[in-house]
Design a protein around this motif. Sequence first.
Motif, PDB file in Angstrom:
ATOM      1  N   PRO A   1      27.000 -31.492  13.662  1.00 47.33           N
ATOM      2  CA  PRO A   1      26.037 -31.313  12.579  1.00 47.33           C
ATOM      3  C   PRO A   1      26.630 -30.516  11.428  1.00 47.33           C
ATOM      4  CG  PRO A   1      24.992 -30.903  14.692  1.00 47.33           C
ATOM      5  CD  PRO A   1      26.463 -31.043  14.959  1.00 47.33           C
ATOM      6  N   PRO A   2      26.185 -30.760  10.190  1.00 46.67           N
ATOM      7  CA  PRO A   2      26.833 -30.155   9.023  1.00 46.67           C
ATOM      8  C   PRO A   2      26.716 -28.636   8.954  1.00 46.67           C
ATOM      9  CG  PRO A   2      24.860 -31.370   8.391  1.00 46.67           C
ATOM     10  CD  PRO A   2      25.135 -31.718   9.806  1.00 46.67           C
ATOM     11  N   LEU A   3      25.708 -28.044   9.594  1.00 47.90           N
ATOM     12  CA  LEU A   3      25.567 -26.586   9.558  1.00 47.90           C
ATOM     13  C   LEU A   3      26.066 -25.915  10.832  1.00 47.90           C
ATOM     14  CD1 LEU A   3      22.073 -26.154   7.836  1.00 47.90           C
ATOM     15  CD2 LEU A   3      24.344 -26.336   6.807  1.00 47.90           C
ATOM     16  N   ALA A   4      26.777 -26.659  11.674  1.00 51.69           N
ATOM     17  CA  ALA A   4      27.329 -26.062  12.890  1.00 51.69           C
ATOM     18  C   ALA A   4      28.222 -24.895  12.525  1.00 51.69           C
ATOM     19  CB  ALA A   4      28.119 -27.106  13.671  1.00 51.69           C
ATOM     20  N   GLY A   5      28.052 -23.789  13.257  1.00 52.77           N
ATOM     21  CA  GLY A   5      28.834 -22.586  12.988  1.00 52.77           C
ATOM     22  C   GLY A   5      28.061 -21.526  12.228  1.00 52.77           C
ATOM     23  N   LEU A   6      26.974 -21.910  11.567  1.00 49.30           N
ATOM     24  CA  LEU A   6      26.133 -20.910  10.904  1.00 49.30           C
ATOM     25  C   LEU A   6      25.213 -20.261  11.924  1.00 49.30           C
ATOM     26  CD1 LEU A   6      24.980 -22.473   7.514  1.00 49.30           C
ATOM     27  CD2 LEU A   6      26.808 -20.826   7.927  1.00 49.30           C
ATOM     28  N   ARG A   7      24.960 -18.975  11.729  1.00 51.26           N
ATOM     29  CA  ARG A   7      24.076 -18.234  12.637  1.00 51.26           C
ATOM     30  C   ARG A   7      23.002 -17.554  11.795  1.00 51.26           C
ATOM     31  NH1 ARG A   7      24.665 -13.452  16.807  1.00 51.26           N
ATOM     32  NH2 ARG A   7      23.972 -14.526  18.699  1.00 51.26           N
ATOM     33  N   ILE A   8      21.744 -17.825  12.120  1.00 51.25           N
ATOM     34  CA  ILE A   8      20.614 -17.334  11.341  1.00 51.25           C
ATOM     35  C   ILE A   8      19.669 -16.568  12.257  1.00 51.25           C
ATOM     36  CG2 ILE A   8      18.680 -17.983   9.836  1.00 51.25           C
ATOM     37  CD1 ILE A   8      21.375 -18.763   8.654  1.00 51.25           C
ATOM     38  N   LEU A   9      19.199 -15.421  11.786  1.00 46.76           N
ATOM     39  CA  LEU A   9      18.187 -14.649  12.496  1.00 46.76           C
ATOM     40  C   LEU A   9      16.856 -14.862  11.779  1.00 46.76           C
ATOM     41  CD1 LEU A   9      18.112 -12.676  14.926  1.00 46.76           C
ATOM     42  CD2 LEU A   9      18.196 -10.799  13.258  1.00 46.76           C
ATOM     43  N   GLU A  10      15.856 -15.325  12.510  1.00 46.06           N
ATOM     44  CA  GLU A  10      14.550 -15.629  11.930  1.00 46.06           C
ATOM     45  C   GLU A  10      13.504 -14.662  12.479  1.00 46.06           C
ATOM     46  OE1 GLU A  10      11.075 -19.061  12.301  1.00 46.06           O
ATOM     47  OE2 GLU A  10      13.125 -19.545  12.929  1.00 46.06           O
ATOM     48  N   MET A  11      12.889 -13.883  11.592  1.00 41.23           N
ATOM     49  CA  MET A  11      11.788 -13.023  11.989  1.00 41.23           C
ATOM     50  C   MET A  11      10.533 -13.887  12.055  1.00 41.23           C
ATOM     51  SD  MET A  11      13.643 -10.378  12.181  1.00 41.23           S
ATOM     52  CE  MET A  11      12.414  -9.143  12.616  1.00 41.23           C
ATOM     53  N   ALA A  12       9.908 -13.937  13.224  1.00 36.36           N
ATOM     54  CA  ALA A  12       8.837 -14.906  13.467  1.00 36.36           C
ATOM     55  C   ALA A  12       7.692 -14.747  12.477  1.00 36.36           C
ATOM     56  CB  ALA A  12       8.318 -14.753  14.887  1.00 36.36           C
TER      57      ALA A  12
ATOM     58  N   ALA B   1      22.533 -25.315  12.457  1.00 36.79           N
ATOM     59  CA  ALA B   1      22.663 -23.865  12.506  1.00 36.79           C
ATOM     60  C   ALA B   1      22.110 -23.329  13.824  1.00 36.79           C
ATOM     61  CB  ALA B   1      21.928 -23.226  11.332  1.00 36.79           C
ATOM     62  N   GLU B   2      22.727 -22.291  14.338  1.00 37.99           N
ATOM     63  CA  GLU B   2      22.157 -21.572  15.475  1.00 37.99           C
ATOM     64  C   GLU B   2      21.115 -20.610  14.910  1.00 37.99           C
ATOM     65  OE1 GLU B   2      23.256 -18.270  18.914  1.00 37.99           O
ATOM     66  OE2 GLU B   2      24.765 -18.848  17.436  1.00 37.99           O
ATOM     67  N   VAL B   3      19.863 -20.831  15.229  1.00 34.32           N
ATOM     68  CA  VAL B   3      18.778 -19.995  14.718  1.00 34.32           C
ATOM     69  C   VAL B   3      18.156 -19.245  15.892  1.00 34.32           C
ATOM     70  CG1 VAL B   3      16.607 -19.924  13.434  1.00 34.32           C
ATOM     71  CG2 VAL B   3      18.353 -21.629  12.844  1.00 34.32           C
ATOM     72  N   ILE B   4      18.154 -17.930  15.793  1.00 35.09           N
ATOM     73  CA  ILE B   4      17.564 -17.065  16.818  1.00 35.09           C
ATOM     74  C   ILE B   4      16.274 -16.492  16.240  1.00 35.09           C
ATOM     75  CG2 ILE B   4      17.827 -14.948  18.161  1.00 35.09           C
ATOM     76  CD1 ILE B   4      20.873 -15.456  18.058  1.00 35.09           C
ATOM     77  N   ARG B   5      15.177 -16.759  16.916  1.00 36.11           N
ATOM     78  CA  ARG B   5      13.858 -16.356  16.430  1.00 36.11           C
ATOM     79  C   ARG B   5      13.417 -15.076  17.137  1.00 36.11           C
ATOM     80  NH1 ARG B   5       9.189 -18.528  13.965  1.00 36.11           N
ATOM     81  NH2 ARG B   5       7.235 -18.054  15.063  1.00 36.11           N
ATOM     82  N   VAL B   6      13.093 -14.057  16.357  1.00 30.97           N
ATOM     83  CA  VAL B   6      12.650 -12.768  16.893  1.00 30.97           C
ATOM     84  C   VAL B   6      11.125 -12.731  16.860  1.00 30.97           C
ATOM     85  CG1 VAL B   6      12.725 -10.259  16.653  1.00 30.97           C
ATOM     86  CG2 VAL B   6      14.745 -11.634  16.071  1.00 30.97           C
ATOM     87  N   GLU B   7      10.523 -12.804  18.041  1.00 34.11           N
ATOM     88  CA  GLU B   7       9.073 -12.745  18.181  1.00 34.11           C
ATOM     89  C   GLU B   7       8.651 -11.333  18.579  1.00 34.11           C
ATOM     90  OE1 GLU B   7       6.603 -14.845  17.817  1.00 34.11           O
ATOM     91  OE2 GLU B   7       7.350 -16.915  18.046  1.00 34.11           O
TER      92      GLU B   7
END
Length: 372
Positions: free
Chosen positions: A5-16, A33-39
């Motif tokens: 995927p075109p955004l492979a390698g990006l890492r994003i932190l998402e505040m829920a 992108a690898e997106v990690i969601r903080v709940e």
Amino acid sequence: MHTAPPLAGLRILEMAGIGPGPFCGMMLADHGAEVIRVERPSRGGMTDPARDPLLRSRRTIVLDLKRPEAVAAVRHLAATCDGLIEGYRPGVMERLGLGPDLLLADNPRLVYGRMTGWGQTGPLADEPGHDIDYLAISGTLHALGEAGRKPNAPINLAADFGGGGMMLAFGMLAAILHVKATGEGQVVDAAMTDGSAVLSSMIWGFRAMGQWRDERGTNLLDGGAPFYDTYETADGKWIAVGAIEPQFYAALRGVMALDGSEWDTQFVPSAWPALKQELATRFKARPRDAWVAAFAGHEACIAPVLGFDEAVAHPHNVARGTFVTAGSVVQPAPAPRYSASTTVAPRMAGRTEGAAILAEAGFDADAIAALL
């Protein structure tokens, strides 16, 4: 052969959050992108993560941000990321100890994406609001609706998602490209008022050229023109007509036998009400699908207005894979498509993965147990 995927390698932190912030996270995750969601610990809410496409294709960690050690953990995670998405009111992240000054000091390459309705500045910045309010002050809502009737918001598509989440996704990627060129992270201030105004740029151009009136439902693209509107059919369904260009208008006239000279006045607004009434009468005489069959092959820019279930089953959507099923939930597939890259096959949110996320970030077992 497709690649990663075109955004492979990006890492994003998402505040829920809800709505446009998660939509931005979904878009980035859909494209690799690898997106990690903080709940935060659950207090109930409007969504079921296992059935909400906006939460698909990322991992989740639950942290109580009232605890200093949880805030410290978020700072640690943000230091490993290319970007952060948050959709709180201005000042909330600063009060939590997670404001952009601190996180950019920890990670100067961080792109800090802020999603709000009114923006980070301005006299309304601290006021509550929803999509319809942001759409209202941008001027866009005034243009939406039928002639002589109240303004009508298009669900919450134009401000929350088009003017909000999609604009933030664009801004995040633009700022990440800037980081790659300069090494300099920054804050992206995505306001739904600004975004919904940008979406109406063409209409502002029409106004500047004297081609758009402020009265709703009297213009080329707002239902004023008889050749660009929806019409009810004999079975209570609807047909969409978009026959603007001369060749498409000619096809519309041909199929419907619109032979009178009055139909020669395509772009004469004073003639439109009578022509609209005539089209409404004619379309009401046959069922929707009969009209679709009559127009097939004539290139008149005619389409049936489909319900959700009908849209999923339409042959064009089936052929393109426009809708997919993940976790028993039917939902739109990632878009757009790429000639050389894949997108991510949607997977619904499942159990939280906080322990694995923290372990990957270097936390030991005791720290993980204390945090979770």
